[in-house]
Design a protein around this motif. Sequence first.
Motif, short mmCIF file in Angstrom:
data_model
loop_
_atom_site.label_atom_id
_atom_site.label_comp_id
_atom_site.label_asym_id
_atom_site.label_seq_id
_atom_site.Cartn_x
_atom_site.Cartn_y
_atom_site.Cartn_z
N GLN A 272 -8.59 -8.25 4.05
CA GLN A 272 -8.64 -8.12 5.51
C GLN A 272 -9.92 -8.78 6.03
O GLN A 272 -10.90 -8.94 5.30
N SER B 116 1.79 -7.11 6.64
CA SER B 116 0.51 -6.57 7.12
C SER B 116 -0.54 -6.62 6.03
O SER B 116 -1.55 -5.94 6.09
N ARG C 32 -3.71 5.99 7.40
CA ARG C 32 -3.75 6.21 5.94
C ARG C 32 -3.53 7.68 5.60
O ARG C 32 -2.93 8.00 4.58
N SER D 175 -4.11 3.48 14.97
CA SER D 175 -4.15 4.94 14.92
C SER D 175 -5.50 5.53 15.36
O SER D 175 -5.54 6.49 16.12
N ASP E 223 0.78 -1.25 0.00
CA ASP E 223 0.00 0.00 0.00
C ASP E 223 0.81 1.30 0.00
O ASP E 223 0.43 2.25 -0.67
N LYS F 3 -5.96 -9.64 10.95
CA LYS F 3 -6.08 -8.20 10.71
C LYS F 3 -7.43 -7.94 10.07
O LYS F 3 -7.75 -8.46 9.00
N LYS G 147 -5.23 -7.31 15.15
CA LYS G 147 -5.29 -5.88 14.84
C LYS G 147 -6.64 -5.51 14.28
O LYS G 147 -7.11 -6.23 13.40
N LYS H 126 -10.86 -2.87 1.54
CA LYS H 126 -9.89 -3.96 1.70
C LYS H 126 -10.56 -5.26 2.16
O LYS H 126 -9.91 -6.16 2.67
N TYR I 13 0.96 3.96 19.62
CA TYR I 13 1.45 5.33 19.46
C TYR I 13 1.61 6.01 20.82
O TYR I 13 2.15 7.11 20.91
C1 PBG Z 1 -1.35 -1.39 5.71
C2 PBG Z 1 -1.36 -1.06 7.16
C3 PBG Z 1 -2.38 -0.36 7.80
C4 PBG Z 1 -2.00 -0.21 9.13
C5 PBG Z 1 -0.77 -0.85 9.29
N1 PBG Z 1 -0.38 -1.37 8.07
C6 PBG Z 1 -3.59 0.24 7.24
C7 PBG Z 1 -4.46 -0.55 6.37
O1 PBG Z 1 -4.46 -1.78 6.40
O2 PBG Z 1 -5.17 0.07 5.59
C8 PBG Z 1 -2.82 0.51 10.16
C9 PBG Z 1 -2.16 0.90 11.43
C10 PBG Z 1 -2.88 1.94 12.19
O3 PBG Z 1 -4.03 2.33 11.89
O4 PBG Z 1 -2.29 2.43 13.17
N2 PBG Z 1 -0.60 -2.45 5.30
#
Ligand code: PBG
Length: 325
Positions: free
Chosen positions: A224, A168, A208, A277, A125, A198, A251, A220, A316
């Motif tokens: 996912q 990921s 993002r 996040s 990504d 995930k 996650k 996704k 974080y």
């Molecule tokens: C993408 C990835 C994401 C995160 C970590 N790796 C976002 C997604 O899958 O769209 C999110 C981490 C976060 O929100 O702190 N490979």
Amino acid sequence: MTLSLKLRPRRNRKSHTVREMLAETTLSIDQMVLPVFLTSGTKKKEPLGTLPGIHRYSVDVLIQEMDRWVKLGICSFALFPQIPDDLKDPTGSESLNRSGLFPNAIFEIKKKFPQVVLFTDIALDPYSSDGHDGIVKNGQILNDETVEVLAQMAIVQAQAGADYVAPSDMMDGRIGAIRNSLDKAKYTNTGIMAYSAKYASSFYGPFRDALGSAPKSGDKKTYQMDYRNRREALREVKLDIQQGADIVMVKPALAYLDIIREVKNSVSVPVAAYNVSGEYAMIKFAGKSGALDPEKAMIEVLTSIKRSGADLIFTYFAEEFALIS
Ligand code: PBG
């Protein structure tokens, strides 16, 4: 009046000292991983609007910050690169550039701080002009073609000095392919931290924004996981362990504490949880509005993730936690 009660649980809560003595869960910075956003150029420390207190760094500034973080006791980091738009393409080819931003940063960090543990992100990504974790063709995310690229990415990152490569992306079979490719290239000591369970989540929004990596079209959900599912998480985790994962991850964390517990009870590898996040942003913004005490909420949330069974927490909050502990 006195009740004739033999059992009074409050006796075990009667003072601070008793509560400290009997606490079942303790938090330690040793088990926290700080996610870090990298950008190209030099002398950059860019604040992120949707992640208050978190920045995007160019490598030179990141190294200075890391010196401070290491002194605070933070010993592991998860790195994510922001790739300039003009280097993005449909196959994410910049991810294989051995002298690109990401491998270069990994190398510089490990040279300066050999003792820190680096988890390096494997997914397309940040590099993809489509903003998906895999290669897109006719609106489909291709599995096997993507895995081929991911397996090569692992080599680039291992060569640069990654301690754990961290896929990921949620493609099928990527853990086995990455393990094979690492072993073939003699990187037998490079670990794999698999984002195993995930979920397709709305809590990734600020991440993002930080990387400019949102999907250009679609969502996704074909790779996912569906957040209605629990058994499926165990299936994913077991497949990743069979294929060679050294650590498995659930996650996000907060809306998924039941999954963390379930995974913890059924595997013997360490379990990581990603306090993502959006979960961080929720507390920060609620704190700014005066709705709650953000520091107390942080401790409560981190403790709940630990209590649910996480051995390792990607968060974080790591710096803030280190500052007050
Ligand atoms: C993408 C990835 C994401 C995160 C970590 N790796 C976002 C997604 O899958 O769209 C999110 C981490 C976060 O929100 O702190 N490979």
